[in-house]
Design an enzyme around this catalytic site. Structure first.
Site, mmCIF file in Angstrom:
data_model
loop_
_atom_site.group_PDB
_atom_site.id
_atom_site.type_symbol
_atom_site.label_atom_id
_atom_site.label_comp_id
_atom_site.label_asym_id
_atom_site.label_seq_id
_atom_site.Cartn_x
_atom_site.Cartn_y
_atom_site.Cartn_z
ATOM 1 N N GLU A 349 0.795 -1.229 0.000
ATOM 2 C CA GLU A 349 0.000 0.000 0.000
ATOM 3 C C GLU A 349 0.833 1.288 0.000
ATOM 4 O O GLU A 349 0.707 2.133 0.886
ATOM 5 C CB GLU A 349 -0.967 0.003 1.190
ATOM 6 C CG GLU A 349 -1.940 -1.166 1.161
ATOM 7 C CD GLU A 349 -2.963 -1.102 2.287
ATOM 8 O OE1 GLU A 349 -2.741 -0.364 3.272
ATOM 9 O OE2 GLU A 349 -4.002 -1.797 2.180
ATOM 10 N N GLU A 470 -5.888 -7.999 -1.564
ATOM 11 C CA GLU A 470 -6.481 -7.967 -0.222
ATOM 12 C C GLU A 470 -7.967 -7.625 -0.359
ATOM 13 O O GLU A 470 -8.325 -6.700 -1.095
ATOM 14 C CB GLU A 470 -5.843 -6.895 0.679
ATOM 15 C CG GLU A 470 -4.428 -7.173 1.135
ATOM 16 C CD GLU A 470 -3.947 -6.131 2.163
ATOM 17 O OE1 GLU A 470 -4.814 -5.514 2.834
ATOM 18 O OE2 GLU A 470 -2.732 -5.920 2.266
#
Length: 568
Positions: A349, A470
């Site tokens: 991320e 995810e």
């Protein structure tokens, strides 16, 4: 007459063998212990009656051959006598077998529970002098064989192994996963991902007491037919740190990562290894910046200096090179040559909020992706993005973001993923964090559009696969019910399956996160122990079966075991 005998199983499932060749080898279904017993028995029967005995020992692609030839045939009263081996040759053979067995035990100690190592060596310490004394006194063959058999059986069956003896022996053959346009491929067929996240695997593999969790997790994944597990290949500066200080690495922790890779391979599961963290957990970019600042080489104390400080980039490249060229202490394979690794992820991320234009992060991705590929061109590479559209995206795409703020994070899904050295795009899915207060129906509808938008990007803009690395539904959300989570996950699986069925860019999805039983301290809003949620277990297994049928087509239908697996 040529005579030889099998001392250990010879099977394609083993890549490290101790073999004394016979007219036939033990079948793959035979136990190693039984093969040893058969081999010792055959030795006692054949040793003095064979015209020649060739011993070949193979270990990690090294081959040692030892030819025993009896003296010339003798005659007695005109009658040809049976050829026999000399006592010296018998001693040579048995010492060779003993030395090999002892060497393999010693070289395999790192696979064993530390508690059993002293006991193993104590047994060997008692056996070796006894055998040598027997040989020195020209003792009979059968006591010698008995002692050698004891050594072999101790080797095969003594103690509880941390990953068990077959950890590096029972490694199935694996091919590298590649890509062809918008599809992942393996052995000429489409490869679809149904997987999960267990970020904690390396950390839990460090200590003996927690290692069984690693095996249990891969066993659970294999039982559900999962293909890829995403996990951290970093831990910077904290407890069980792989990199305790800048540019220095802990070999003990590296060996834990070795174990994770080998255990995954044993269960036929590939790994998506993330190489850094944007967040502070397990060190991340914050730790790099702190180290550089403390050493007086950092340009700024801002976390985002990780992306633009040349000194930090240099240290991160040192880390990357160390990981990519690491030689696994269990199987001798360098990570860059290990097909168990599905792909590398540059960072979990990444965000560079100090530069909302996205230029700083884009430059970092381009440089670091090229650096990884300069070392390793066998593996796929992704950025690790969440999937938010940035300033370079069209107004239509910006509307897909959960809100206007998400375009100011310094990342840009399409621009970042277009980098030539990036093989596939990654996307995350967290409606609870993005749509606070929304109901399940509203979240599901929004996420369906989110999925389709990114699959469209992969198909039309990127020409690359899109992997949803995810996704999760929080159990802390309003009116949470496990049935809601099942329904939400099923909606994601359906979109992925439909994309795969139509040959489009949606390549798969990975649940966040799975845990082994007894890991409540590692749980977050999304943690699941699969076997404790039967409905979720069945749902995930169903998706595995659907995707495997697409990958293998008619070949799948011919596989009896596969159909039985999906019928359960």
């Amino acid at each position: 007459m040529f005579t030889a005998l099998a001392l250990a199983c010879d099977s394609s499932r083993f890549n490290s063998k101790l073999t004394v060749i016979h007219s036939r080898t033990c079948s793959s279904s035979s136990s190693l212990q039984l093969c040893l017993q058969v081999g010792i028995a055959r030795a006692s029967q054949k040793l003095f009656s064979a015209a020649a005995l060739t011993v070949e020992i193979r270990d990690n692609n090294l081959s040692y051959q030892f030819l025993l030839s009896p003296p010339n045939n003798q005659t007695a009263g005109g009658k040809v006598m049976q050829p026999t081996f000399s006592s010296l040759q018998v001693k040579q053979l048995m010492m060779l077998l003993l030395a090999t067995a002892q060497r393999r035990i010693i070289s395999s100690r790192r696979l064993m529970s530390d508690a059993f190592q002293p006991q193993i060596m104590l047994v060997l310490g008692a056996l070796v002098p006894a055998l040598r004394m027997t040989l020195a006194n020209n003792g009979a063959l059968y006591p010698v064989l008995g002692l050698a058999s004891c050594v072999a059986l101790v080797y095969m069956s003594f103690g509880d192994l941390a990953l068990d003896l077959s950890t590096h022996a029972r490694e199935p053959e694996m091919s590298f996963v590649g890509r062809n346009g918008t599809r992942f491929t393996m052995d000429g067929k489409a490869f679809y991902v149904n997987g999960w996240n267990s970020y904690w695997l390396m950390d839990q593999a460090v200590e003996e007491i927690s290692r069984p969790r690693v095996k249990a997790m891969f066993q659970a994944g294999a039982k559900m037919g999962l293909t890829v597990c995403r996990t951290w290949a970093f831990n910077d500066g904290g407890y069980n740190a792989l990199q305790p200080s800048l540019g220095h690495f802990d070999e003990h922790v590296f060996q834990a990562l070795d174990r994770v890779i080998v255990e995954a391979k044993r269960h036929g599961i590939r790994l998506l290894l993330s190489l850094a963290n944007n967040l502070e957990a397990y060190g991340g970019k914050t730790q790099y910046v702190k180290w550089a600042w403390e050493e007086g080489i950092g340009l700024s104390s801002s976390n985002d200096s990780f992306f633009f400080d040349p000194s930090i980039r240099s240290y991160f490249k040192t880390y990357l090179k160390t990981v990519l060229t690491r030689k696994n202490h269990l199987n001798g394979i360098r990570y860059k040559d290990e097909p168990t690794i599905f792909a590398w992820e540059l960072m979990n991320e990444p965000r560079c909020m100090s530069d909302p234009s996205g230029d700083t992060l884009q430059d970092w991705i381009e440089e670091l992706a090229a650096y990884v590929k300069s070392i390793d061109r066998k593996h796929l590479l992704t950025v690790g993005l969440e999937g938010f559209y940035g300033p370079a995206s069209s107004p239509e795409k910006l509307k897909v973001n959960p809100g206007q703020w998400f375009s100011t994070l310094g990342s840009d899904f399409i621009r970042n993923s277009k980098v030539s050295d990036i093989d596939f795009a990654s996307v995350h899915i967290y409606p609870d964090q993005w749509q606070v207060g929304a109901g399940l129906e509203e979240k599901t509808k929004y996420i369906s559009g989110w999925l389709m938008s990114h699959i469209e990007d992969g198909e039309e803009e990127l020409k690359k696969p899109v992997l949803f690395t995810e996704f999760g539904l929080s159990d802390k959300s309003r009116d949470f019910d496990h049935a809601h989570r099942d329904a939400f996950y099923e909606s994601i699986f359906d979109v992925v399956y439909e994309s795969a069925r139509r040959g489009r860019a949606g390549a798969g999805a990975l649940v966040w996160q799975f845990m082994a039983a007894g890991m409540q301290e590692y749980s977050d809003d999304f943690g699941i122990v699969p076997e404790e949620r039967p409905s979720m277990y069945r749902l995930i297994k169903k998706q595995s079966c659907r995707l495997m049928r697409l990958s293998h087509g008619r070949d799948w239908m011919k596989r009896k075991n596969s159909e039985e697996f999906c019928a359960e």
